[in-house]
Design a protein around this motif. Structure first.
Motif, PDB file in Angstrom:
ATOM      1  N   LYS A 106      -4.718   8.916   1.436  1.00 52.09           N
ATOM      2  CA  LYS A 106      -4.464   7.999   2.554  1.00 52.09           C
ATOM      3  C   LYS A 106      -3.014   7.506   2.506  1.00 52.09           C
ATOM      4  O   LYS A 106      -2.329   7.445   3.526  1.00 52.09           O
ATOM      5  CB  LYS A 106      -5.441   6.827   2.490  1.00 52.09           C
TER       6      LYS A 106
ATOM      7  N   ALA B 126      -7.704   7.358  -1.887  1.00 55.52           N
ATOM      8  CA  ALA B 126      -6.703   6.327  -1.615  1.00 55.52           C
ATOM      9  C   ALA B 126      -5.295   6.909  -1.706  1.00 55.52           C
ATOM     10  O   ALA B 126      -4.425   6.585  -0.889  1.00 55.52           O
ATOM     11  CB  ALA B 126      -6.866   5.152  -2.579  1.00 55.52           C
TER      12      ALA B 126
ATOM     13  N   ARG C 165      -8.185   1.005  -6.839  1.00 55.85           N
ATOM     14  CA  ARG C 165      -9.148   2.065  -7.190  1.00 55.85           C
ATOM     15  C   ARG C 165      -8.921   2.553  -8.630  1.00 55.85           C
ATOM     16  O   ARG C 165      -9.865   2.818  -9.359  1.00 55.85           O
ATOM     17  CB  ARG C 165      -9.037   3.232  -6.223  1.00 55.85           C
TER      18      ARG C 165
ATOM     19  N   ASP D  60       0.816  -1.216   0.000  1.00 58.32           N
ATOM     20  CA  ASP D  60       0.000   0.000   0.000  1.00 58.32           C
ATOM     21  C   ASP D  60       0.850   1.266   0.000  1.00 58.32           C
ATOM     22  O   ASP D  60       0.426   2.296  -0.511  1.00 58.32           O
ATOM     23  CB  ASP D  60      -0.922   0.007   1.223  1.00 58.32           C
TER      24      ASP D  60
ATOM     25  N   GLU E 253      -4.177  -0.193  -2.551  1.00 63.62           N
ATOM     26  CA  GLU E 253      -5.538   0.312  -2.677  1.00 63.62           C
ATOM     27  C   GLU E 253      -5.608   1.337  -3.810  1.00 63.62           C
ATOM     28  O   GLU E 253      -6.593   1.397  -4.547  1.00 63.62           O
ATOM     29  CB  GLU E 253      -6.025   0.933  -1.372  1.00 63.62           C
TER      30      GLU E 253
END
Length: 134
Positions: A76, A73, A47, A18, A43
């Motif tokens: 994040k 995402a 996405r 990630d 992620e």
């Protein structure tokens, strides 16, 4: 498995992927009696793949919504990078909510999002790092 009961090594691999798209981690996971064998993806990549599919279809006018999810995402990911950088007043990175996996290759490739609670078991098949990106 929940985040609390998920194998710490699997959480670490998911977190590593990630953080950036420079790791290539291939796993086999078992969830609800089904085995998924493929490469962990972030992620952000998950996405992005959804946005790409929507943009190619006849629902392209709704793609803006999916681009927003992709942007969230990415934000994040950036926030977790700041947290990892070690500012004393910053909390630890957010624990992943799900495992994202790319199964297959080329036109037949599929992306899957599996809730951590759904994962019954897993095995590591390979782990490489693209040194030019890391």
């Amino acid at each position: 498995m929940t985040n609390e009961s998920t194998d710490r090594a699997l959480l670490d691999f998911i977190t590593l992927v990630d953080a950036g798209d420079y790791t290539n981690i291939v796993v086999e996971v078992r969830a609800a009696g089904v085995s998924y064998k493929g490469r962990l993806i972030s992620e952000v990549a998950y996405r992005r793949s959804i946005t790409t599919v929507v943009e190619k279809g006849n629902a392209a006018s709704t793609a803006a919504l999916y681009r927003q999810y992709e942007q969230m995402a990415e934000e994040k990911r950036a926030e977790n990078a700041r947290r990892v950088a070690g500012r004393p007043d910053t909390p630890t990175p957010t624990v992943p909510e799900a495992l994202h996996i790319l199964v297959g290759e080329g036109d037949s490739a599929q992306v899957w999002r599996l809730r951590l609670e759904a994962i019954d078991g897993w095995t590591l098949l390979s782990f490489t790092v693209d040194a030019t990106e890391a």
